[in-house]
Design an enzyme around this catalytic site. Structure first.
Site, PDB file in Angstrom:
ATOM      1  N   SER A 154       0.826  -1.205   0.000  1.00  0.00           N
ATOM      2  CA  SER A 154       0.000   0.000   0.000  1.00  0.00           C
ATOM      3  C   SER A 154       0.867   1.266   0.000  1.00  0.00           C
ATOM      4  O   SER A 154       1.687   1.450  -0.892  1.00  0.00           O
ATOM      5  CB  SER A 154      -0.957  -0.048   1.188  1.00  0.00           C
ATOM      6  N   ASP A 199      -9.858  -3.048  -5.751  1.00  0.00           N
ATOM      7  CA  ASP A 199      -9.051  -2.063  -5.031  1.00  0.00           C
ATOM      8  C   ASP A 199      -9.088  -0.747  -5.801  1.00  0.00           C
ATOM      9  O   ASP A 199      -8.847  -0.737  -7.014  1.00  0.00           O
ATOM     10  CB  ASP A 199      -7.607  -2.579  -4.932  1.00  0.00           C
ATOM     11  N   HIS A 225      -7.818  -4.637  -1.578  1.00  0.00           N
ATOM     12  CA  HIS A 225      -6.647  -3.990  -1.005  1.00  0.00           C
ATOM     13  C   HIS A 225      -6.357  -4.592   0.371  1.00  0.00           C
ATOM     14  O   HIS A 225      -7.274  -4.851   1.154  1.00  0.00           O
ATOM     15  CB  HIS A 225      -6.920  -2.497  -0.865  1.00  0.00           C
TER      16      HIS A 225
END
Length: 309
Positions: free
Chosen positions: A154, A251, A281
């Site tokens: 991320s 995501d 995600h």
């Protein structure tokens, strides 16, 4: 489009019902505490064993800033050191929230992992987190030698992608990148950002909240070390280290990861792009609730091992 993995859907539903989501909260302090509590809950009672764990402090000689790192030693070392940058939107996360991921990378790859406790926004917006990451990377290269990889998930993958640019231009030389659903487009303009605005797990509103704190100065939105699409537009993604880029179907950040992988490949960089169908995600940390998420995380690690030979 495939269907959302049912185990992930059920697990995220429980997180929502129990009040753990959304990730973002009223203040950074509240968000950090919630994220840390959730990470500790997901870790469970038993940590994945590794051969050794110790903390160290690295001082940036140019700024006199101390950066804390946590070093994980594998039982069967393979001569690889992974500098790991945790997720959390550049605002939340720490060595504890990164512990499970660092242990997994260490065990799966037989690699030493240097997990970096970089400074967080809004107290320390860009470029402070990236500077801390580069400090830790230079230290790891000097301290351990061998093959060197940057990796993260991320926001941490976004830092790793920016760090790969710095390492190419200023050293140390990298042997690989592991970018798990990276956050690398502060314009937030990709089709997947709109299509998956409601998540699940990470939402468009979460990303807007994070970027407002990490990049309060609009001029930084075009910094190539933050906006990797801008780096590609400027022709600055050639000669980067071989990369594994893993994205998730549901995501908001999916398309920016795909675009970065394709830009690197077009520039001659060896790239493995993995598209996590039915996943969301954060899947690398959701293996305890979804066998599909666990398999995709292992697939990303295996792809990195193949790239490293």
């Amino acid at each position: 489009m495939s269907a959302l993995d049912p185990d992930l859907a059920a697990g995220i539903g429980r997180l929502e019902a129990d009040g753990w989501l959304p990730i973002t909260r009223g203040t950074p302090e509240e968000a950090r505490q919630n994220y840390r509590d959730l990470a500790l809950l997901r870790r469970g009672a038993v940590d994945l064993p590794v051969a050794g764990v110790h903390d160290d402090v690295v001082t940036d000689p140019t700024t006199d800033v101390d950066v804390v790192v946590r070093v994980y030693e594998p039982a069967d070392p393979g001569g690889v050191t992974v500098v790991w940058l945790h997720g959390g939107g550049w605002v939340v996360g720490d060595l504890e929230t990164a512990d499970a991921a660092a242990r997994r990378v260490c065990r799966h790859l037989g690699a030493r992992v240097v997990s970096v406790d970089y400074r967080l926004a809004p107290e320390h917006p860009h470029p402070a987190p990236l500077q801390d990451a580069h400090t830790a990377l230079r230290w790891a290269a000097t301290r351990f030698g061998g093959r060197l990889v940057v990796g993260g998930d991320s926001a941490g993958a976004g830092l790793a992608a920016g760090l790969a640019l710095l390492a190419r231009d200023w050293g140390p030389r990298l042997d690989g990148q592991l970018l798990l659903y990276p956050g690398i487009d502060p314009t937030m303009s990709s089709p997947s950002f709109a299509a998956n605005a409601g998540g699940p797990f990470l939402t468009a509103d979460d990303m807007r909240w994070f970027y407002a704190r990490y990049l309060p100065d609009p001029d930084t939105h075009v910094d190539p070390s933050v906006n990797l699409g801008e780096a590609a537009r400027l022709g600055e993604v050639a000669d980067l280290a071989p990369a594994v880029v893993a994205v998730a179907e549901f995501d908001p950040l999916r398309d920016e990861g795909v675009a970065h992988a394709e830009a690197m490949a077009a520039a001659g960089v060896p790239v493995r792009l993995l598209r996590g169908q039915g996943l969301v995600h954060g899947f690398f940390g959701l293996g305890s609730v979804s066998s599909a998420a666990q398999r995709e995380g292992d697939r990303a690690l295996d792809a990195l091992a193949e790239l490293l030979g």
